[in-house]
Scaffold this motif. Structure first.
Motif, mmCIF file in Angstrom:
data_model
loop_
_atom_site.group_PDB
_atom_site.id
_atom_site.type_symbol
_atom_site.label_atom_id
_atom_site.label_comp_id
_atom_site.label_asym_id
_atom_site.label_seq_id
_atom_site.Cartn_x
_atom_site.Cartn_y
_atom_site.Cartn_z
ATOM 1 N N ASP A 95 0.811 -1.295 -0.275
ATOM 2 C CA ASP A 95 0.228 -0.033 0.264
ATOM 3 C C ASP A 95 1.136 0.851 -0.493
ATOM 4 O OD1 ASP A 95 -2.523 -1.672 -0.056
ATOM 5 O OD2 ASP A 95 -2.418 -1.481 2.136
ATOM 6 N N VAL A 96 0.083 2.832 -0.711
ATOM 7 C CA VAL A 96 0.857 3.441 -0.928
ATOM 8 C C VAL A 96 0.324 4.522 -0.310
ATOM 9 C CG1 VAL A 96 2.588 5.131 -2.349
ATOM 10 C CG2 VAL A 96 2.134 2.673 -2.445
ATOM 11 N N PHE A 97 0.800 5.158 0.801
ATOM 12 C CA PHE A 97 0.576 6.792 1.426
ATOM 13 C C PHE A 97 0.971 7.708 1.179
ATOM 14 C CE2 PHE A 97 -0.383 2.734 3.608
ATOM 15 C CZ PHE A 97 -2.046 2.183 3.305
ATOM 16 N N LEU A 98 0.738 9.006 1.426
ATOM 17 C CA LEU A 98 1.392 10.282 1.188
ATOM 18 C C LEU A 98 1.495 10.663 2.783
ATOM 19 C CD1 LEU A 98 1.587 12.617 -0.775
ATOM 20 C CD2 LEU A 98 -0.349 13.220 -0.102
ATOM 21 N N TYR A 99 2.861 10.959 3.177
ATOM 22 C CA TYR A 99 2.111 11.574 4.142
ATOM 23 C C TYR A 99 3.263 13.203 4.222
ATOM 24 C CZ TYR A 99 2.020 7.887 6.780
ATOM 25 O OH TYR A 99 1.628 6.176 7.752
ATOM 26 N N LYS A 100 3.468 13.807 5.594
ATOM 27 C CA LYS A 100 4.073 15.305 5.158
ATOM 28 C C LYS A 100 5.350 14.825 6.404
ATOM 29 C CE LYS A 100 2.561 19.112 4.297
ATOM 30 N NZ LYS A 100 2.640 19.113 2.975
ATOM 31 N N GLN A 101 6.800 15.805 5.809
ATOM 32 C CA GLN A 101 7.875 15.252 6.296
ATOM 33 C C GLN A 101 7.450 16.729 7.427
ATOM 34 O OE1 GLN A 101 11.096 13.214 4.493
ATOM 35 N NE2 GLN A 101 11.493 15.357 5.230
ATOM 36 N N GLN A 102 7.883 16.659 8.538
ATOM 37 C CA GLN A 102 7.952 18.238 9.643
ATOM 38 C C GLN A 102 9.338 18.321 9.395
ATOM 39 O OE1 GLN A 102 5.155 18.615 10.945
ATOM 40 N NE2 GLN A 102 4.592 16.728 10.061
ATOM 41 N N LEU A 103 10.698 17.694 8.908
ATOM 42 C CA LEU A 103 11.449 18.580 8.378
ATOM 43 C C LEU A 103 12.220 17.733 7.967
ATOM 44 C CD1 LEU A 103 13.151 20.872 9.681
ATOM 45 C CD2 LEU A 103 14.216 19.709 11.375
ATOM 46 N N PRO A 104 12.662 18.126 6.356
ATOM 47 C CA PRO A 104 12.270 19.244 5.810
ATOM 48 C C PRO A 104 11.328 19.134 5.491
ATOM 49 C CG PRO A 104 14.123 18.265 4.323
ATOM 50 C CD PRO A 104 14.074 17.227 6.003
ATOM 51 N N ARG A 159 7.923 18.962 3.699
ATOM 52 C CA ARG A 159 8.132 18.471 2.090
ATOM 53 C C ARG A 159 6.889 16.753 2.309
ATOM 54 N NH1 ARG A 159 13.406 16.017 0.324
ATOM 55 N NH2 ARG A 159 13.179 14.288 1.936
ATOM 56 N N ASP A 160 6.022 16.975 0.581
ATOM 57 C CA ASP A 160 5.428 15.551 0.331
ATOM 58 C C ASP A 160 6.423 14.488 1.049
ATOM 59 O OD1 ASP A 160 2.169 16.999 1.663
ATOM 60 O OD2 ASP A 160 2.605 17.561 -0.440
ATOM 61 N N VAL A 161 5.629 13.526 1.329
ATOM 62 C CA VAL A 161 6.740 12.168 0.432
ATOM 63 C C VAL A 161 5.300 10.488 0.074
ATOM 64 C CG1 VAL A 161 8.725 13.078 1.647
ATOM 65 C CG2 VAL A 161 6.693 11.312 3.335
ATOM 66 N N PHE A 174 8.901 2.563 2.876
ATOM 67 C CA PHE A 174 10.324 2.668 2.217
ATOM 68 C C PHE A 174 9.794 4.610 2.014
ATOM 69 C CE2 PHE A 174 10.094 -0.952 -0.370
ATOM 70 C CZ PHE A 174 11.400 -1.374 0.183
ATOM 71 N N VAL A 175 10.240 5.438 2.759
ATOM 72 C CA VAL A 175 9.807 7.034 1.975
ATOM 73 C C VAL A 175 10.205 7.067 1.051
ATOM 74 C CG1 VAL A 175 9.970 9.198 3.536
ATOM 75 C CG2 VAL A 175 9.989 7.302 4.866
ATOM 76 N N MET A 176 9.864 7.801 0.070
ATOM 77 C CA MET A 176 10.273 8.012 -1.241
ATOM 78 C C MET A 176 9.738 9.170 -1.681
ATOM 79 S SD MET A 176 9.097 4.151 -3.185
ATOM 80 C CE MET A 176 7.558 4.746 -3.290
ATOM 81 N N GLU A 177 10.292 9.716 -3.084
ATOM 82 C CA GLU A 177 9.753 11.453 -3.527
ATOM 83 C C GLU A 177 8.188 10.797 -4.078
ATOM 84 O OE1 GLU A 177 10.495 13.212 -8.635
ATOM 85 O OE2 GLU A 177 11.556 11.385 -7.529
ATOM 86 N N TYR A 178 7.538 11.766 -3.321
ATOM 87 C CA TYR A 178 6.074 11.568 -4.474
ATOM 88 C C TYR A 178 6.120 12.517 -5.263
ATOM 89 C CZ TYR A 178 0.932 13.701 -4.202
ATOM 90 O OH TYR A 178 -0.035 14.098 -4.700
ATOM 91 N N CYS A 179 5.035 11.487 -6.404
ATOM 92 C CA CYS A 179 5.045 11.879 -7.738
ATOM 93 C C CYS A 179 3.605 12.930 -7.928
ATOM 94 C CB CYS A 179 5.133 11.288 -8.668
ATOM 95 S SG CYS A 179 7.393 10.539 -8.576
ATOM 96 N N PRO A 180 3.372 13.494 -7.984
ATOM 97 C CA PRO A 180 2.123 13.929 -7.590
ATOM 98 C C PRO A 180 1.046 13.812 -9.008
ATOM 99 C CG PRO A 180 3.507 16.037 -7.906
ATOM 100 C CD PRO A 180 3.891 14.860 -7.286
ATOM 101 N N GLY A 181 1.613 13.928 -10.100
ATOM 102 C CA GLY A 181 1.283 13.590 -12.089
ATOM 103 C C GLY A 181 0.607 12.110 -12.570
ATOM 104 N N PRO A 182 0.049 11.946 -12.731
ATOM 105 C CA PRO A 182 -0.935 11.147 -13.356
ATOM 106 C C PRO A 182 0.329 9.574 -13.721
ATOM 107 C CG PRO A 182 -1.148 12.089 -15.089
ATOM 108 C CD PRO A 182 -0.382 13.368 -13.636
#
Length: 559
Positions: free
Chosen positions: A27-36, A38-40, A89-97
């Motif tokens: 499963d893949v979830f969107l998280y907000k990283q506190q420092l720095p 950013r969305d991950v 895994f904490v990875m780069e968030y890719c907002p596009g389709p």
């Protein structure tokens, strides 16, 4: 029946936002990283028990992605760990389709499909250079990052080129639902994960033995899919179950793409990439993307760059031909100015070649070894614009007049012409001809550099900013912020933006950031989003579309 989504884990320093998606293994979830800040994207693997084998596979995938994260078209991994017996895994968030979302909403046009295929091919070639097979290339595994570039992800079933095919405990081929895109191939007691519609025939054998040509097949099948709007071996109106698809893949029965804008050369490239026999395919991914570059050139587009890693000490000994088959950046070849020997008077009979080579004109002495008889080392006037090429550029050289020793005979001179010219006349002819050639070479360089004179627009950026090439072209400007207004009930939002330098024919591509399922095209700088939740922020991304090219940096506007 679809499985239920697992609960997002509590991860120190990360704040859960929402579910992004789920698959067969995670499963893949969107998280907000506190420092720095950013969305991950956090990928949580589905394991009942993190035993030694599961931990080993988890560590292997993390290390594979870390080795490749620096590539511009591969999703970056930031961190990997285990939370409450759940590896993530904490990875780069890719907002596009993803490519799967894009082609299901609307098939890609030919330039976009070529550009995307070459960029993803660069990522696959980088993985191969690191000794890694991806083994699951498909549209759903090609995301779109915040800059609109493709990003290859999901190396969960990747394997090393020398190692064994990794096994996953999943269902077998016989129990897969008809029409399901995911399946497995038996490998003894375990089974190997794969995605049938984009998998090569060798993956359906009892003991699969994939190599780099297997990834070539999957990449070609992915490009075919985004152009056709369906998988390559799917036949509309007929049974398209898993076993039906496998049978067509093994026979090489590709369903033709019914589009008049697709050139025959591109169809041939994709067919060779998906050949049933590995020996009939391109032998590596770089050969395949070079073929796509040639299609771009055939259609009049600047070739998209191939981004390969600097392997450093892994470089092999260079071949004797200097690596003529390599993809390199070379200066453009222009006319070479060189002095010519004194020409024979018009009408004079041919004379035997002199025993010694003629002296070079003052200031034109050859460098290094002596030049061949009748010629001197050319002084090369080269342009400053690099181009991508496959073989050494054929240089245009002004050759001296042939003499009686040349292999090709000259036409018989006319007897009515003068017998000889005085030395002063020969000197004048030599200087005038050399000066004309030098002037022509300088003019060619100025034209290549300035783009045709003062009347032509002077670009401020190169195509390398968006296409990876080196040709100097005018870039498409980025849109500027405008106004955002809501309707009285808050369910309709109108976005406007500004085109800093509008030109006739400009259009605008925009999509809602939350879903990015459908990319809309508008002829005016305005977008209307309906049926939104008034309590939730709504954002869109906008690019200017001009002559088949889009602006490099999308504008993001939010309520």
């Amino acid at each position: 029946m679809r499985r239920s989504v697992t609960a997002p884990p509590e991860i120190p320093g990360l704040e859960y936002t929402r579910l992004l998606g789920s698959g067969g293994f995670a499963d893949v979830f969107l998280y907000k990283q506190q420092l720095p800040r950013r969305d991950v994207a956090v990928k949580v693997l589905l394991v009942d028990d993190i035993d030694a084998g599961a931990r080993e596979r988890f560590v292997a995938e993390a290390n594979v992605m870390a080795r490749l994260s620096a590539h511009p078209y591969i999703v970056t991994i930031y961190h990997a760990d285990i939370a409450g017996n759940r590896p993530y895994f904490v990875m780069e968030y890719c907002p596009g389709p993803s490519l799967a979302d894009r082609y299901k909403a609307k098939v890609l046009d030919v330039p976009d499909a070529l550009r995307t295929g070459i960029r993803v091919g660069s990522a696959v070639a980088a993985a191969h250079a690191a000794g890694i097979l991806h083994r699951d290339i498909k549209p759903a595994n090609v995301l779109t990052n915040g800059f609109g570039w493709p990003a290859l992800t999901d190396f969960g079933i990747a394997s090393t080129l020398e190692g064994e095919v990794p096994a996953h405990t999943t269902t077998t081929l016989g129990s897969v639902r008809r029409g399901d895109a995911s399946a497995t191939g038996n490998t003894g007691s375990a089974s190997v994960g794969l995605s049938v519609p984009w998998s090569p025939p060798e993956m359906f054998e009892d003991d699969p033995d994939p190599d780099v040509r297997s990834d070539v097949f999957s990449l070609a099948a992915t490009i075919h899919t985004v152009l056709a709007g369906r998988t390559p071996f799917e036949v509309p109106g007929r049974s398209n179950g898993t076993l039906d698809i496998i049978g067509r893949i093994e026979r090489g029965a590709i369903t033709p793409i019914d589009r008049p804008d697709i050139p025959r050369s591109l169809t041939a490239v994709l067919a060779k990439g998906m050949a049933p026999r590995r020996a009939d395919r391109y032998q590596d991914v770089v050969q395949f993307v070079r073929a796509l570059q040639r299609v771009e050139l055939e259609l009049g587009y600047a070739p998209t760059g191939i981004d390969l890693p600097n392997l450093g000490g892994q470089d092999t000994e260079r071949p004797a031909d200097g690596g003529a088959d390599e993809t390199r950046m070379r200066p453009i070849a222009t006319v070479e100015a060189q002095p010519r020997p004194a020409p024979a008077p018009i009408g004079a009979p041919p004379k035997a070649a002199p025993k010694a080579a003629p002296k070079a004109a003052p200031g034109r002495a050859p460098k290094g070894s002596p030049a061949p008889a009748g010629e001197v080392e050319p002084t090369r006037l080269r342009g400053v614009v690099p181009v991508v090429e496959e073989a050494p550029v054929a240089e245009t050289v002004m050759r001296p007049r042939r003499t009686a020793t040349d292999t090709e005979p000259e036409a018989a001179p006319e007897a009515s012409e003068p017998d000889a010219a005085p030395p002063s006349r020969r000197t004048a002819i030599l200087l005038s001809v050399s000066g004309a050639i030098v002037a022509a070479g300088v003019a060619a360089v100025l034209i290549a550099t300035l783009g045709g004179g003062d009347s032509a627009p002077k670009p401020t950026h190169s195509a390398a900013a968006s296409d990876g090439g080196g040709l100097q072209v005018q870039v498409v400007p980025d849109p500027k912020p405008g106004k955002v207004t809501r309707s009285a009930d808050g369910k309709t939002v109108t976005f406007t933006w500004k085109n800093p330098s509008p030109e006739p024919g400009d259009k605008y591509q925009w999509s809602v950031v939350a879903t990015n399922i459908d990319i809309q095209t508008a002829s005016t700088p305005q977008a209307i989003v309906r049926n939104v939740d008034p309590k939730v922020q709504t954002c869109i991304q906008v690019r200017i579309l001009r002559s088949g090219r889009t602006s490099s940096n999308p504008l993001k506007e939010c309520t």
